[in-house]
Design a protein around this motif. Structure first.
Motif, PDB file in Angstrom:
ATOM      1  N   PHE A 116      -2.977  13.334  -4.876  1.00 12.17           N
ATOM      2  CA  PHE A 116      -2.961  12.011  -5.495  1.00 12.17           C
ATOM      3  C   PHE A 116      -3.603  10.969  -4.580  1.00 12.17           C
ATOM      4  O   PHE A 116      -4.547  10.290  -4.974  1.00 12.17           O
ATOM      5  N   VAL A 117      -3.106  10.833  -3.366  1.00 18.06           N
ATOM      6  CA  VAL A 117      -3.618   9.778  -2.478  1.00 18.06           C
ATOM      7  C   VAL A 117      -5.048  10.053  -2.029  1.00 18.06           C
ATOM      8  O   VAL A 117      -5.769   9.122  -1.664  1.00 18.06           O
ATOM      9  N   ALA A 118      -5.497  11.292  -2.082  1.00 14.89           N
ATOM     10  CA  ALA A 118      -6.869  11.626  -1.678  1.00 14.89           C
ATOM     11  C   ALA A 118      -7.912  10.963  -2.573  1.00 14.89           C
ATOM     12  O   ALA A 118      -9.059  10.782  -2.164  1.00 14.89           O
ATOM     13  N   VAL A 154      -1.067  -2.340  -0.137  1.00 10.97           N
ATOM     14  CA  VAL A 154      -2.387  -2.355   0.481  1.00 10.97           C
ATOM     15  C   VAL A 154      -2.477  -1.164   1.432  1.00 10.97           C
ATOM     16  O   VAL A 154      -1.635  -1.008   2.322  1.00 10.97           O
ATOM     17  N   GLY A 155      -3.468  -0.323   1.213  1.00  9.90           N
ATOM     18  CA  GLY A 155      -3.717   0.816   2.085  1.00  9.90           C
ATOM     19  C   GLY A 155      -3.146   2.114   1.554  1.00  9.90           C
ATOM     20  O   GLY A 155      -2.149   2.144   0.834  1.00  9.90           O
ATOM     21  N   ARG A 156      -3.833   3.188   1.905  1.00  9.10           N
ATOM     22  CA  ARG A 156      -3.448   4.521   1.435  1.00  9.10           C
ATOM     23  C   ARG A 156      -2.055   4.912   1.926  1.00  9.10           C
ATOM     24  O   ARG A 156      -1.296   5.551   1.201  1.00  9.10           O
ATOM     25  N   LYS A 162       3.629   6.160   0.739  1.00  9.90           N
ATOM     26  CA  LYS A 162       5.066   5.918   0.905  1.00  9.90           C
ATOM     27  C   LYS A 162       5.714   5.509  -0.421  1.00  9.90           C
ATOM     28  O   LYS A 162       6.777   6.027  -0.777  1.00  9.90           O
ATOM     29  N   HIS A 163       5.069   4.608  -1.161  1.00 10.56           N
ATOM     30  CA  HIS A 163       5.636   4.143  -2.425  1.00 10.56           C
ATOM     31  C   HIS A 163       5.793   5.299  -3.415  1.00 10.56           C
ATOM     32  O   HIS A 163       6.858   5.468  -4.014  1.00 10.56           O
ATOM     33  N   ASN A 172       9.381   6.581  -4.626  1.00  5.59           N
ATOM     34  CA  ASN A 172       9.750   5.965  -5.902  1.00  5.59           C
ATOM     35  C   ASN A 172       9.242   6.678  -7.153  1.00  5.59           C
ATOM     36  O   ASN A 172       9.598   6.270  -8.256  1.00  5.59           O
ATOM     37  N   ARG A 173       8.412   7.675  -7.019  1.00  7.78           N
ATOM     38  CA  ARG A 173       7.877   8.346  -8.199  1.00  7.78           C
ATOM     39  C   ARG A 173       7.941   9.862  -8.088  1.00  7.78           C
ATOM     40  O   ARG A 173       8.487  10.528  -8.946  1.00  7.78           O
TER      41      ARG A 173
END
Length: 115
Positions: free
Chosen positions: A26-28, A47-49, A54-55, A59-60
């Motif tokens: 996902f973050v990639a 703001v930022g990868r 972390k979010h 949280n998901r």
């Protein structure tokens, strides 16, 4: 932009990773300096990868029933607009729109609007 630049591909890959709860995939799809907004707030909420990682980790992706169903998608140049139905989160189901601004490096900005 190169001839192979595919903004829709970034949006689809991150959606697939979201539904698989695969945090690293996902973050990639996002740039290191991604900015995430929750409309109508004009200030970024993330703001930022690393903040994004972390979010979504906290949280998901810890929610076993998490799923985003793509209802509609529009592509305008380097912008991808997804209408989604999100389940598996508090207050679900939630109608949401996500506007992705994509560069060749990945998704650089996202604006979310919840219905």
């Amino acid at each position: 932009m190169s001839l192979t630049f595919d903004p829709e591909g970034f949006a689809q890959r991150q959606l697939d990773a979201y539904n698989a709860r695969d945090l690293e995939r996902f973050v990639a799809e996002y740039t290191d300096d991604v900015e995430v907004y929750s409309l109508p707030n004009p200030q970024p909420t993330l703001v930022g990868r690393e903040a994004l990682r972390k979010h979504y980790r906290d949280n998901r992706f810890n929610l076993p029933e998490l799923h985003a169903k793509l209802v509609n998608r529009m592509v305008f140049g380097n912008k991808v607009i997804d209408q989604e139905l999100i389940t598996g989160i508090p207050d679900a189901p939630v109608q949401a729109a996500a506007i992705y601004e994509v560069t060749e490096r990945g998704i650089a900005k996202v604006w979310f609007l919840r219905g």
